[in-house]
Design an enzyme around this catalytic site. Structure first.
Site, PDB file in Angstrom:
ATOM      1  N   SER A   1      -2.383   1.769   6.174  1.00  0.00           N
ATOM      2  CA  SER A   1      -3.727   1.605   5.608  1.00  0.00           C
ATOM      3  C   SER A   1      -4.154   0.152   5.455  1.00  0.00           C
ATOM      4  CB  SER A   1      -3.802   2.295   4.239  1.00  0.00           C
ATOM      5  OG  SER A   1      -2.798   1.804   3.366  1.00  0.00           O
TER       6      SER A   1
ATOM      7  N   HIS B   1      -4.187  -2.744  -1.658  1.00  0.00           N
ATOM      8  CA  HIS B   1      -4.930  -3.146  -0.464  1.00  0.00           C
ATOM      9  C   HIS B   1      -5.710  -4.424  -0.781  1.00  0.00           C
ATOM     10  CE1 HIS B   1      -4.651   1.351   0.246  1.00  0.00           C
ATOM     11  NE2 HIS B   1      -4.036   0.827   1.300  1.00  0.00           N
TER      12      HIS B   1
ATOM     13  N   ASP C   1      -7.778  -2.270  -4.671  1.00  0.00           N
ATOM     14  CA  ASP C   1      -7.533  -1.035  -5.415  1.00  0.00           C
ATOM     15  C   ASP C   1      -6.135  -1.040  -6.024  1.00  0.00           C
ATOM     16  OD1 ASP C   1      -5.840  -0.582  -3.270  1.00  0.00           O
ATOM     17  OD2 ASP C   1      -7.122   0.901  -2.316  1.00  0.00           O
TER      18      ASP C   1
END
Length: 376
Positions: A46, A344, A340
Site C-alpha cells: 500500500s 502511510h 493515517d
C-alpha cells in the site's frame, strides 16, 4: 500480431534509451541532471499502490474514498493510501515519466491501446495488503502478493517483447524496477502466535529475504537489470503503534527490531544475488529505516511539525480509527509525516523520501546511489 505502430515504438524506445533529460533547457534544476529511464515498473504494497485494489471485489484494503486523495488532482480518491501522490508517483515525476497506471486498470479489450502505451512507460503492480509471502493477503480478504504481481509483470513483458528485439532488450535493461514490500509480512508475524511458534524472528526474516530473492530472479530473467529495492521503515513508530504503547506514545522498539533484522537479511541477500548473477544485476538499496529515523529525530530540518500523529483519523494521536470519510482531517498536510494510523506517508513525506533517494551521497543508499544506478 505486429501493428503499424511497431516501427514508431522501436525508434521511440531507442531514442529514450540514449536520451538524457539535461538535453532539455529548464529541466535541469527540476531533475538534477538525472539520466533518463524509458520505463518505471513498481511492485509492492500500500505504500506504492496506485489503485489496483479498487479492482479486487472482496478486498477490504482499499482507499478509493475520502479523505484519501484530498490533495490529488481534482481531489480524487484514486486508491492511493495518501492525501495525494505516493512515492512511486514522485519517482516517475522526477524522471519525467507519466504516473504508472495500476495494472488491473489495463485489462479488457477497450484498454488494449492504453495497455500498449503503459507497457512502454511503466506499470504499477503494487497492492495494498500485499506481502512477499502468498499468505499475506488472507488477513485483508484479498490482495495481490508479490509472486502474482510478478506474474502480472510477465504479461506486460509480452507487450514489450512485441517490439523489435534490440529495442525491447534496451528498454528492459534501462528501465527501473522498484520493489517496496515486506511490512505486511512483519505485521503478520507480530499478530500470529502460530508464525512465532514456527520460527524465531531471525529465521522468519531470513525466509522473507529468500522468498524475495526468488521473485527478483524471475524479474531479472525477463530482462530487467536495474532495481531499486526499498527497505522496511520503522513500523514500530507508526501512529497506531505509538497510540497503543503507553501514555508516552513511544515507538514499539520490539517491532522496530524485527524491521532491522529483515533489512539486514535483505542487504546480505542482494549482495549474494549480484554474485550469483555474475554482476548482471545492478541495484540500489535504499535504507528507509534510517531515513524515517532521521526525519523523526529532526523533523524541522525536513519541514515537518508533526511526526507522531496521523493526519487523518480519530482519537488518540488521531490513530484510533482508519482514515474514513467522517474522520478528522489535519489542516496542513505538508507538515505531517504520517497520513493515517498505519503509517502511510503524506505526499509531502513521500516526496521528501524520494528526494533523499536522489541525494549524491551514500548515507541512505548502497552500494550505489539511485542517480548512479540510472546512469549505468
Amino acid at each position: 500480431m505486429p501493428t503499424n505502430n511497431t516501427p514508431f515504438l522501436t525508434i521511440f524506445l531507442l531514442f529514450l534509451g540514449l536520451l538524457r533529460f539535461d538535453s532539455f533547457p529548464g529541466l535541469e534544476a527540476a531533475t538534477g541532471k538525472l539520466a533518463s529511464i524509458p520505463g518505471l515498473y513498481v511492485f509492492g504494497d500500500s505504500l506504492v499502490d496506485a489503485g489496483n485494489n479498487n479492482y479486487l471485489p472482496i478486498s477490504i484494503s482499499k482507499a478509493n474514498y475520502p479523505h484519501n486523495g484530498v490533495d490529488f488532482p481534482n481531489k480524487k480518491p484514486t486508491g492511493r493510501f495518501c492525501n495525494g501522490k505516493n512515492a512511486a508517483d514522485a519517482i516517475a515525476e522526477k524522471f519525467g515519466l507519466p504516473l504508472p497506471p495500476p495494472y488491473l486498470s489495463l485489462r479488457g479489450l477497450l484498454k488494449r491501446e492504453k495497455r500498449k502505451s503503459a507497457a512502454v512507460t511503466g506499470v504499477n503492480f503494487a497492492s495494498g495488503g500485499a506481502g512477499i509471502f502468498n499468505s499475506s493477503d488472507q488477513k485483508l480478504g484479498q490482495a495481490i502478493p508479490l509472486s502474482k504481481q510478478v506474474n502480472n509483470w510477465l504479461s506486460i513483458h509480452e507487450e514489450v517483447m512485441k517490439l523489435e528485439p534490440s529495442a525491447a532488450q534496451l528498454h528492459l535493461s534501462k528501465s527501473l524496477f522498484t520493489v517496496v514490500i515486506g511490512s505486511n509480512d512483519l505485521f503478520d508475524y507480530f499478530g500470529s502466535f502460530k508464525l512465532r511458534r514456527q520460527s524465531n524472528p531471525q529465521q522468519y526474516t531470513q525466509l522473507m529475504a529468500d522468498k524475495l530473492k526468488e521473485q527478483l530472479k524471475r524479474i531479472h530473467d525477463s530482462g530487467a537489470r536495474r532495481f531499486l529495492i526499498i527497505g522496511v521503515a520503522q513500523i514500530g513508530c507508526t501512529p497506531g503503534k505509538r497510540a497503543k504503547n503507553s501514555t508516552l506514545h513511544e515507538c514499539d522498539e520490539g517491532a522496530n527490531m524485527w524491521c532491522s533484522l529483515y533489512n539486514e537479511a535483505l542487504v546480505k541477500m542482494l549482495q549474494q544475488l549480484k554474485q550469483e548473477l555474475q554482476g548482471s544485476i545492478t541495484y540500489t538499496y535504499f535504507d528507509n529505516y534510517k531515513s524515517l529515523h532521521d526525519i523523526i529525530s529532526n523533523p524541522a530540518r525536513y519541514g515537518f511539525a508533526d511526526v507522531t500523529s496521523a493526519c487523518c483519523g480519530n482519537g488518540e494521536l488521531n490513530a484510533d480509527l482508519p482514515c474514513l470519510p467522517l474522520a478528522k482531517l489535519c489542516s496542513d498536510r505538508t507538515k505531517h509525516l504520517f497520513w493515517d494510523r498505519y503509517g502511510h506517508p503524506t505526499e509531502a513525506a513521500a516526496r521528501t523520501i524520494v528526494d533523499l533517494m536522489l541525494t549524491d551521497d551514500t548515507h541512505y543508499s548502497s552500494p550505489i546511489t539511485l542517480t548512479q544506478l540510472v546512469s549505468t
